[in-house]
Design an enzyme around this catalytic site. Structure first.
Site, PDB file in Angstrom:
ATOM      1  N   GLY A  41       0.548  -5.183   0.900  1.00 16.09           N
ATOM      2  CA  GLY A  41      -0.610  -5.293   0.015  1.00 16.09           C
ATOM      3  C   GLY A  41      -0.257  -5.880  -1.347  1.00 16.09           C
ATOM      4  N   ALA A  78       0.847  -1.181   0.000  1.00 17.50           N
ATOM      5  CA  ALA A  78       0.000   0.000   0.000  1.00 17.50           C
ATOM      6  C   ALA A  78       0.889   1.239   0.000  1.00 17.50           C
ATOM      7  CB  ALA A  78      -0.873  -0.004   1.246  1.00 17.50           C
ATOM      8  N   GLU A 104       4.129  -5.258   7.356  1.00 16.22           N
ATOM      9  CA  GLU A 104       3.258  -4.241   7.976  1.00 16.22           C
ATOM     10  C   GLU A 104       3.587  -3.997   9.440  1.00 16.22           C
ATOM     11  OE1 GLU A 104       2.294  -6.465   5.789  1.00 16.22           O
ATOM     12  OE2 GLU A 104       0.721  -5.687   4.469  1.00 16.22           O
TER      13      GLU A 104
HETATM   14  N1  3HC Z   1       4.552   3.523   0.018  1.00 13.93           N
HETATM   15  C1  3HC Z   1       4.997   4.715  -0.367  1.00 13.93           C
HETATM   16  N2  3HC Z   1       6.262   4.963  -0.747  1.00 13.93           N
HETATM   17  C2  3HC Z   1       7.101   3.918  -0.739  1.00 13.93           C
HETATM   18  C3  3HC Z   1       6.709   2.638  -0.341  1.00 13.93           C
HETATM   19  C4  3HC Z   1       5.364   2.455   0.049  1.00 13.93           C
HETATM   20  N3  3HC Z   1       4.894   1.262   0.416  1.00 13.93           N
HETATM   21  N4  3HC Z   1       7.759   1.809  -0.437  1.00 13.93           N
HETATM   22  C5  3HC Z   1       8.781   2.547  -0.873  1.00 13.93           C
HETATM   23  N5  3HC Z   1       8.396   3.823  -1.068  1.00 13.93           N
HETATM   24  C6  3HC Z   1       9.191   4.932  -1.586  1.00 13.93           C
HETATM   25  C7  3HC Z   1      10.275   5.344  -0.621  1.00 13.93           C
HETATM   26  O1  3HC Z   1       9.786   6.272   0.307  1.00 13.93           O
HETATM   27  C8  3HC Z   1      11.305   5.928  -1.537  1.00 13.93           C
HETATM   28  O2  3HC Z   1      10.871   7.223  -1.870  1.00 13.93           O
HETATM   29  P1  3HC Z   1      11.942   8.386  -2.143  1.00 13.93           P
HETATM   30  O3  3HC Z   1      12.761   7.922  -3.294  1.00 13.93           O
HETATM   31  O4  3HC Z   1      11.091   9.556  -2.420  1.00 13.93           O
HETATM   32  O5  3HC Z   1      12.725   8.494  -0.878  1.00 13.93           O
HETATM   33  C9  3HC Z   1      11.184   5.076  -2.801  1.00 13.93           C
HETATM   34  O6  3HC Z   1       9.898   4.468  -2.724  1.00 13.93           O
HETATM   35  C10 3HC Z   1      12.229   3.984  -2.901  1.00 13.93           C
HETATM   36  O7  3HC Z   1      12.244   3.269  -1.669  1.00 13.93           O
HETATM   37  P2  3HC Z   1      13.602   2.856  -0.975  1.00 13.93           P
HETATM   38  O8  3HC Z   1      14.569   3.977  -0.993  1.00 13.93           O
HETATM   39  O9  3HC Z   1      13.227   2.280   0.343  1.00 13.93           O
HETATM   40  O10 3HC Z   1      14.110   1.730  -1.974  1.00 13.93           O
HETATM   41  P3  3HC Z   1      14.831   0.364  -1.648  1.00 13.93           P
HETATM   42  O11 3HC Z   1      15.077  -0.261  -2.956  1.00 13.93           O
HETATM   43  O12 3HC Z   1      15.960   0.578  -0.699  1.00 13.93           O
HETATM   44  O13 3HC Z   1      13.752  -0.524  -0.848  1.00 13.93           O
HETATM   45  C11 3HC Z   1      11.606  -1.499  -0.429  1.00 13.93           C
HETATM   46  C12 3HC Z   1      12.582  -0.929  -1.477  1.00 13.93           C
HETATM   47  C13 3HC Z   1      12.190  -2.770   0.202  1.00 13.93           C
HETATM   48  C14 3HC Z   1      10.331  -1.816  -1.146  1.00 13.93           C
HETATM   49  C15 3HC Z   1      11.384  -0.476   0.699  1.00 13.93           C
HETATM   50  O14 3HC Z   1      11.064   0.757   0.126  1.00 13.93           O
HETATM   51  C16 3HC Z   1      10.293  -0.849   1.659  1.00 13.93           C
HETATM   52  O15 3HC Z   1      10.524  -1.608   2.569  1.00 13.93           O
HETATM   53  N6  3HC Z   1       9.082  -0.271   1.459  1.00 13.93           N
HETATM   54  C17 3HC Z   1       7.987  -0.462   2.352  1.00 13.93           C
HETATM   55  C18 3HC Z   1       7.317  -1.785   2.134  1.00 13.93           C
HETATM   56  C19 3HC Z   1       6.126  -1.936   3.044  1.00 13.93           C
HETATM   57  O16 3HC Z   1       6.184  -1.654   4.221  1.00 13.93           O
HETATM   58  N7  3HC Z   1       5.013  -2.424   2.473  1.00 13.93           N
HETATM   59  C20 3HC Z   1       3.820  -2.604   3.219  1.00 13.93           C
HETATM   60  C21 3HC Z   1       3.020  -1.362   3.161  1.00 13.93           C
HETATM   61  S1  3HC Z   1       1.601  -1.414   4.196  1.00 13.93           S
HETATM   62  C22 3HC Z   1       0.477  -2.339   3.335  1.00 13.93           C
HETATM   63  O17 3HC Z   1       0.757  -2.825   2.276  1.00 13.93           O
HETATM   64  C23 3HC Z   1      -0.861  -2.463   3.973  1.00 13.93           C
HETATM   65  C24 3HC Z   1      -1.693  -3.546   3.372  1.00 13.93           C
HETATM   66  O18 3HC Z   1      -1.588  -4.707   4.154  1.00 13.93           O
HETATM   67  C25 3HC Z   1      -3.121  -3.135   3.326  1.00 13.93           C
END
Ligand code: 3HC
Length: 708
Positions: free
Chosen positions: A105, A65, A128
């Site tokens: 998600g 998400a 999450e």
């Molecule tokens: N939402 C919004 N922005 C995100 C994002 C997300 N889920 N994941 C990454 N981004 C953004 C980062 O903020 C960053 O933005 P920036 O360049 O402006 O700083 C850009 O994408 C690149 O991210 P990283 O610098 O972290 O890139 P990496 O390659 O080092 O890592 C990653 C990639 C492993 C995907 C890491 O970004 C990460 O762990 N992201 C979060 C993943 C996450 O927590 N997903 C679950 C979300 S909650 C959900 O899905 C709820 C559902 O159950 C309903």
């Protein structure tokens, strides 16, 4: 038009290929879920389509998400029209084709698809919990049905990224596609193979794996007990367990509703807000306002470390862990042997504990090459000096490096506090010199503090920031000056803990307060672990330089009694042989009392609240001075340093974020001004703090007074 510019639908020879194209990581931002829903419906209504493929454009499948929309007034999802529900209802099979990351998600959509294929380098997971919530699109209900509640809980409660090969073994991924093969092509071929298979497999319809919870009903409580220490003060890990439990006790649709309720409960919790803040702070810290993003980096293929002491050894281990060959230099053969023996012993402990395989240990050891002369490292692209913390010793090393290293080599120093310019000026190439400060133990702690010298070139700094990331660290830039940013902001905390013990608090009380606050161990136990002699030596040095230096008579007494911490079996606490558990020592309490009576220091009781505030407010005040002097780019960088260098509890966001949550600058200023009256000069409030208080500016929005 069913699709939009974030989601494309193409018909390829009877297969509907749905491509998510929302760079950089294909988060499910507004428009993406809608695009997926419309595409899946289009595939179902178009008679020419037999099956569908869900795939990500660019570097990833879907990272989850869009975290940026959390806690905002986003419209609630329309029940029945959420992508995982529409996938559930799809009459035609859908194949999720995964590369890069399928997280949160994103992974939940793969679970709602009927088949999953992936390249071996892909990573999947439900992270999450790391941002204070739980999977909210059916992940907690589908994953236990696919791999059993135990394995599902392990993934959901830890939030870990699971490599595709492991996911394949677990039964999450149906087929691995060779790395380098065209995943889209492979997915289309797979879709052709399964297009006519009926019934279409749906995880929701399979309860067999849930039987594990019937044969082992204590499973969930056992997990609660297992995480009790690590999850202190947090709700999300427990909600994750409760949701998997719901999967085992409720029909699927009811379980989904329960999961959603818990998701809604957590989305705006204090813990989720703090963890989201930490997530973005750790990304923001990479932005350097005074160095262009496209600054060309210097190539680093070969690295050398000078000094095989504890720090040099730990730094070499960090390089080896990430596959970098590294030369470890020590001119004395004996010191070199000792250093290598220490590295080997560290690895062997990990092998014994099962966190490292023997093969991996050997791979890493083979990457660390011991060398005995400066000539052996002269062609390295980067060298990190990690010798004894004495100015003349450091100057000597930098003179030698200047003599031998090839032009353009990067010369970094791991000093924890010596002015970087002293080292830079010992060379004729100060532009190539910067600080790269590791935190002990260097192979474990994530913080990598890059220190900017007066003449450090932009590419020297940008390459240092990048190098930190490449060896798995979180790089944060700091201005030069006594203690740089991390240690400087932590010093007043250390001073106050000692002074409170002089005034009547006991080490065990202080430690308990901080452990209750969320630290893994208290500050006195931490000091015992590091060894009390280091602080003692630096206090003696400072006292010799500064006649106004506030001495620490109790801390000095402890060391002078030969209590140097864990290594001598006693420090602030007592230790049983071979055991690291700190035990309060009534004998020490008696000696402290004797000493304070002798010194005439008034004794009193401390409340837990007062202890917490004394320690942390002192550091907030210093952090304000740091921002005032422009030694850090932003308050959130200081938070990143505390989270990754000092184990500040992540679910509290960081030092400055936490200070915002308990009343912000106005409250901190009020208290510090009062303590200034009571205790004198060391509590003089930073003018920067006063300005923030007067203008009602939260710490996290504070801008430094001048550029770094
Ligand atoms: N939402 C919004 N922005 C995100 C994002 C997300 N889920 N994941 C990454 N981004 C953004 C980062 O903020 C960053 O933005 P920036 O360049 O402006 O700083 C850009 O994408 C690149 O991210 P990283 O610098 O972290 O890139 P990496 O390659 O080092 O890592 C990653 C990639 C492993 C995907 C890491 O970004 C990460 O762990 N992201 C979060 C993943 C996450 O927590 N997903 C679950 C979300 S909650 C959900 O899905 C709820 C559902 O159950 C309903």
């Amino acid at each position: 038009m069913p699709e939009n510019n974030l989601v494309r639908f193409e018909s390829v020879d009877g297969i509907g290929v749905i491509t998510i194209d929302n760079p950089p990581v294909n988060a499910l931002s507004p428009g993406v879920p809608e695009g997926i829903v419309e595409s899946v419906e289009r595939g179902n209504t178009d008679p020419a389509i037999r099956a569908m493929v869900l795939i990500g454009a660019g570097r990833s499948f879907i990272a989850g998400a869009d975290i940026r929309t959390f806690g905002t007034n986003r419209p609630p999802p329309v029940e029945g029209r959420r992508p995982h529900q529409v996938l559930d209802a799809s009459q035609k099979p859908v194949v999720a084709a995964i590369h890069g990351y399928a997280l949160g998600g994103g992974f939940e959509l793969a679970l709602a698809s009927n088949y999953r294929i992936a390249v071996p380098s892909a990573k999947i997971g439900l992270p999450e919990v790391l941002i204070g919530i739980l999977p909210g699109s059916g992940g907690t209900q589908r994953l236990p049905r696919l791999i059993g509640p135990k394995a599902a809980m392990d993934m959901i409660v830890s939030g870990r990224h699971v490599p595709a090969e492991e996911a394949h073994r677990l039964g999450i991924i149906d087929e691995l596609v060779p790395e380098g093969a065209d995943l889209r092509e492979a997915a289309i071929a797979f879709a052709h193979r399964i297009a006519d298979k009926r019934p279409v497999p749906r995880i929701r319809e399979h309860d067999e794996k849930l039987a594990e919870a019937k044969t082992d009903p204590g499973l969930f409580d056992a997990m609660r007990r297992q995480i009790a220490r690590r999850a202190r003060g947090q709700r999300a890990p427990y909600h994750c367990i409760a949701a998997v439990e719901a999967a085992c006790t409720m029909p699927f649709d009811e379980g989904i509703r329960r999961e959603r309720e818990m998701f809604d409960e957590l989305e705006n919790s204090a813990e989720a807000r703090a963890l989201r803040y930490a997530f973005f702070a750790e990304r923001e810290v990479a932005r350097l306002p005074d160095i262009p993003r496209d600054t060309p980096l210097r190539p680093i293929k070969t690295a050398a470390i000078v000094g095989a002491g504890t720090m040099g050894g730990g730094i070499s281990m960090s390089f080896a862990e990430f596959g970098f060959p590294v030369k470890l230099l020590e001119v004395s053969q004996e010191a070199l042997d000792r250093g290598l023996a220490r590295i080997r012993a560290n690895y062997q402990t990990s092998v014994r504990r099962g966190s490292l395989t023997e093969a991996e240990m050997n791979r890493r050891l083979a990457l660390i090459e011991p060398v005995g002369s400066y000539d052996d490292i002269k062609d390295c692209d980067v060298v990190i000096e990690a010798v004894f913390e004495r100015i003349p010793v450091k100057e000597e090393v930098f003179k030698k490096l200047d003599d031998v290293m090839k032009p353009g080599a990067l010369l970094y120093t791991n000093t924890s506090g010596i002015d970087i310019d002293i080292m830079a000026n010992a060379t004729k190439r100060p532009q190539d010199v910067a600080g790269t400060h590791f935190f002990a133990p260097a192979n474990v702690m994530k913080l990598f503090e890059v220190v900017k010298g007066a003449k450090s070139a932009p590419d020297t700094l940008a390459t240092a920031m990048d190098l930190g990331r490449k060896i798995g660290k979180i790089s944060a830039m700091a201005g030069n000056g006594d203690g740089f940013v991390a240690n400087r902001s932590r010093t007043p905390f250390g001073t106050e803990m000692n002074i409170m013990v002089e005034e009547g608090a006991l080490p065990e009380q202080v430690d308990k307060v901080m452990v209750d606050f969320g630290y893994p161990i208290g500050p006195f136990a931490t000091a015992d672990l590091s060894g009390l002699d280091i602080g003692y030596d630096s206090r003696q040095r400072r006292a010799a330089q500064d006649p106004n230096y506030r001495k620490m008579p109790i801390a000095d007494m402890v060391v002078e009694m030969g209590r140097l911490g864990q290594k001598t079996g006693a420090g602030w606490f007592k230790y049983e042989p071979g055991d690291r558990t700190p035990h309060p020592d009534p004998e020490l309490a008696r000696l402290i009392k004797e000493k304070t009576t002798e010194l005439g220091i008034a004794q009193r009781e401390f409340t837990d609240e007062e202890i917490l505030r004394r320690l942390l407010f002192a550091s907030v005040n210093e952090a304000c001075r740091i921002l005032d002097e422009g030694k850090a780019y932003r308050a959130s960088d200081i938070d990143v340093m505390w989270l990754n260098g000092f184990n500040f509890p992540r679910y509290r966001g960081g030092l400055m974020y936490w200070a915002d949550t308990i009343g912000g600058p106005a409250e901190v200023y009020r208290q510090i001004a009062a303590w200034h009256q009571q205790y004198g000069e060391r509590w003089s409030p930073s003018p920067f703090l006063r300005r923030l208080a007067e203008t009602n500016t939260p710490f996290r929005e504070a801008k430094p007074s001048r550029p770094m």
